[in-house]
Motif scaffolding. Sequence first.
Motif, short mmCIF file in Angstrom:
data_model
loop_
_atom_site.label_atom_id
_atom_site.label_comp_id
_atom_site.label_asym_id
_atom_site.label_seq_id
_atom_site.Cartn_x
_atom_site.Cartn_y
_atom_site.Cartn_z
N ARG A 122 0.84 -1.21 0.00
CA ARG A 122 0.00 0.00 0.00
C ARG A 122 0.87 1.25 0.00
N LEU A 123 1.81 1.30 -0.92
CA LEU A 123 2.76 2.41 -0.95
C LEU A 123 2.08 3.76 -1.13
N ALA A 124 1.14 3.86 -2.04
CA ALA A 124 0.48 5.14 -2.28
C ALA A 124 -0.20 5.64 -1.01
N GLU A 125 -0.86 4.75 -0.29
CA GLU A 125 -1.53 5.14 0.94
C GLU A 125 -0.52 5.57 2.01
N ASP A 126 0.59 4.85 2.11
CA ASP A 126 1.59 5.19 3.12
C ASP A 126 2.30 6.50 2.78
N VAL A 127 2.49 6.78 1.51
CA VAL A 127 3.05 8.07 1.12
C VAL A 127 2.08 9.19 1.47
N ALA A 128 0.79 8.96 1.28
CA ALA A 128 -0.22 9.97 1.60
C ALA A 128 -0.23 10.30 3.09
N LEU A 129 0.15 9.35 3.93
CA LEU A 129 0.16 9.58 5.37
C LEU A 129 1.12 10.69 5.79
N ILE A 130 2.19 10.88 5.01
CA ILE A 130 3.20 11.88 5.39
C ILE A 130 3.20 13.08 4.45
N ALA A 131 2.22 13.15 3.57
CA ALA A 131 2.20 14.19 2.53
C ALA A 131 2.14 15.61 3.09
N ASP A 132 1.46 15.79 4.20
CA ASP A 132 1.30 17.13 4.77
C ASP A 132 2.42 17.50 5.73
N ALA A 133 3.35 16.59 5.97
CA ALA A 133 4.38 16.85 6.98
C ALA A 133 5.80 16.78 6.43
N ALA A 134 6.06 15.87 5.49
CA ALA A 134 7.42 15.64 5.01
C ALA A 134 7.77 16.59 3.87
N ASP A 135 9.05 16.60 3.53
CA ASP A 135 9.55 17.42 2.42
C ASP A 135 9.75 16.58 1.16
N TRP A 136 10.11 15.34 1.35
CA TRP A 136 10.41 14.42 0.26
C TRP A 136 9.88 13.03 0.61
N VAL A 137 9.85 12.16 -0.39
CA VAL A 137 9.64 10.73 -0.19
C VAL A 137 10.93 10.05 -0.63
N HIS A 138 11.60 9.40 0.31
CA HIS A 138 12.87 8.75 0.01
C HIS A 138 12.62 7.34 -0.51
N GLU A 194 3.04 13.01 12.44
CA GLU A 194 3.48 13.65 13.68
C GLU A 194 4.93 13.29 13.98
N ALA A 195 5.34 12.08 13.65
CA ALA A 195 6.73 11.67 13.84
C ALA A 195 7.66 12.53 12.98
N VAL A 196 7.24 12.83 11.75
CA VAL A 196 8.03 13.69 10.87
C VAL A 196 8.17 15.08 11.49
N ARG A 197 7.06 15.63 11.96
CA ARG A 197 7.10 16.98 12.56
C ARG A 197 8.00 17.02 13.79
N ALA A 198 7.94 15.97 14.59
CA ALA A 198 8.76 15.93 15.80
C ALA A 198 10.24 15.84 15.45
N ALA A 209 11.64 5.09 12.07
CA ALA A 209 11.27 6.12 13.04
C ALA A 209 9.99 6.84 12.63
N VAL A 210 9.69 6.82 11.34
CA VAL A 210 8.45 7.43 10.85
C VAL A 210 7.36 6.38 10.70
N TYR A 211 7.64 5.35 9.91
CA TYR A 211 6.59 4.38 9.62
C TYR A 211 6.36 3.36 10.73
N GLY A 212 7.23 3.37 11.73
CA GLY A 212 6.99 2.53 12.90
C GLY A 212 6.20 3.26 13.97
N ALA A 213 5.92 4.54 13.73
CA ALA A 213 5.18 5.35 14.71
C ALA A 213 3.67 5.20 14.49
N ASP A 214 2.90 5.46 15.54
CA ASP A 214 1.44 5.40 15.42
C ASP A 214 0.92 6.47 14.47
#
Length: 223
Positions: A16-32, A207-211, A198-203
């Motif tokens: 579910r890569l597209a969905e997992d990328v969407a989870l960080i879309a509003d917080a991250a700068d890039w998708v590695h 928010e993990a990205v922002r922190a 550290a990001v995708y293992g977080a609930d």
Amino acid sequence: MAPQISPSILSADFARLAEDVALIADAADWVHVDVMDNHFVPNLTLGLPVVEALLKHSALPLDCHLMIEDPDRWAPRYAEAGAGSVTIHAEAAKAPIRTLRTIRAAGARAGLGVNPATPVDGLEDLLGEIDMLLLMTVEPGFGGQKFLDVVLPKIRRARALIKDRDLPVWLQVDGGVSAETIERCAEAGADVFVAGSAVYGADDPAEAVRALRAQAAAAGGGE
């Protein structure tokens, strides 16, 4: 430069890569995107077809890290496909200047990656050819590894080389970056941080990205 966070989808759910990328879309700068070929590194992940598919669904630019045996052949194709940044490894490239220039000509940022044991001093002449220097802080090939503190002096040395030449080169670290290690990386001079588990293992991945960004900023990332 303000710290940037580039979450690695190596730690995401490949189904579910597209969905997992969407989870960080509003917080991250890039998708590695860690591209591994089971030759340069002992793992096989994903390649150009998946990147092309992700580009259709990601609101964030893709930061493609090619841990592959023949980057001179393949890297330009990732740039031509629309990746925002394409990083090749110094240990694998046979014609790095030509390849880096081709990446840039295709419209992407050109990155040069080095493994933990590779010194940065021998790369001084290439700094003017790149937009980002990536320092591996684990041995490449697998996610979830423990951060190697031995790389911290190399981060400082790389920052000094970039500063001495007054170049707009970003300094990225990749491997074991977490709440426990990001401040040390930022203090040493890194300004772009790859974080996987550290990001995708977080609930809450966003928010993990922002922190993580807040920690890096407080520690003076990139200064």
